[in-house]
Design an enzyme around this catalytic site. Sequence first.
Site, mmCIF file in Angstrom:
data_model
loop_
_atom_site.group_PDB
_atom_site.id
_atom_site.type_symbol
_atom_site.label_atom_id
_atom_site.label_comp_id
_atom_site.label_asym_id
_atom_site.label_seq_id
_atom_site.Cartn_x
_atom_site.Cartn_y
_atom_site.Cartn_z
ATOM 1 N N CYS A 133 -55.373 -67.077 19.505
ATOM 2 C CA CYS A 133 -56.398 -66.361 20.277
ATOM 3 C C CYS A 133 -56.231 -64.853 20.123
ATOM 4 C CB CYS A 133 -56.295 -66.762 21.754
ATOM 5 S SG CYS A 133 -57.469 -65.893 22.800
ATOM 6 N N CYS A 136 -56.910 -62.854 23.290
ATOM 7 C CA CYS A 136 -55.818 -62.863 24.269
ATOM 8 C C CYS A 136 -54.665 -61.973 23.814
ATOM 9 C CB CYS A 136 -55.261 -64.277 24.464
ATOM 10 S SG CYS A 136 -56.500 -65.567 24.552
ATOM 11 N N ASP A 137 -54.323 -62.020 22.538
ATOM 12 C CA ASP A 137 -53.049 -61.454 22.081
ATOM 13 C C ASP A 137 -53.174 -60.255 21.148
ATOM 14 O OD1 ASP A 137 -51.801 -63.512 23.471
ATOM 15 O OD2 ASP A 137 -51.864 -64.861 21.757
#
Length: 306
Positions: A133, A136-137
Amino acid sequence: MGNYDLIIIGGGPAGLTAGIYGARSSLKTLIIERGMPGGQAATTYEIANYPGFPGGISGPDLAMKMYEQATEHGAEFISGEITSMELEGLSKKVVVDSKEYYTKTVILATGAEPRKLGVPGEAKFRGRGVSYCATCDGAFYRDKHVVVVGGGDAAVEEALYLTRFASKVTIIHRRLELRAHATAQNKAFANSKIEFILNSVIEEVLGSDIVTGVRILNRETNLEQVINCEGVFVYVGQNPMTELFPADLNHTPDGYIITDENLKTNIPGVFAAGDVRKTVLRQLVTAVADGAIAATSALKYLEVQE
Ligand code: NAP
């Protein structure tokens, strides 16, 4: 505990849209989701092809609006892990964290999850350099070199997103041609931060405490090479999330649920919508259309029963 007309399993775009349509048809509707509402849309930085939003819209924002709309119309929403379900018969049972919920109809809208590469080091370094992701990261990789694995829409679009942070993004793809749509491909080819290593597969994710690189194999020359990098973003497709579904639910060999055009499955009163279903196109716009059709079919099924 509770009795419902409609239980929707999965709170992504398909499930939330089914919730809007179900609740607006005065069905007592419950959406069960194990994570945050919005599914994969909620972890997509920008959605550029959902009609009505020229210039694109943030995935998390759109997902949250769908959630608000479903609950505003009266759909109930719970977060929890389903431990079992009984879908046969007129009264169906879904157990969530040991609480029992009964319903006359069910829409399966669990979506799909990222496919794993299945190479040494992938599981070990998950969360320590291996990610599925970018939204997300990605921000953890400011001024770092990351590789993105895959050649589809997700790989190329997320590689473009990662150039906001990373100093360099290397797309590693197993064939010479990318599968991604032309607009994304052209943007990636024009981006000076993106490099391509084609015809190559990852054999191992390398590191000690955190990722330090990947060992790759060129499928044409059979030569191995180590690419130093701090992050590995895997976008090699998806698998439908079907665990706990009954074995007699018709599905394709790779697990996607087979429905008719009304999104009925072979089990009466059970419908499927979105990425978990066998379909010709898996997009946000098709997921929401599925949600609407499935909820309308559930309503018709209930009208016939009554
Ligand atoms: P996808 O289209 O199935 O692409 C997966 C990619 O990973 C392919 O390039 C495939 O290579 C490669 N691959 C598969 N298994 C591999 C392995 N074991 N090792 C190395 N490479 C492997 O998956 P996706 O990109 O996640 O997209 C899923 C669906 O969502 C698609 O229908 C896509 O169109 C849609 N989507 C759309 C958008 C958009 O419209 N903007 C954005 C994201 C996703 P091959 O090409 O050789 O098969």
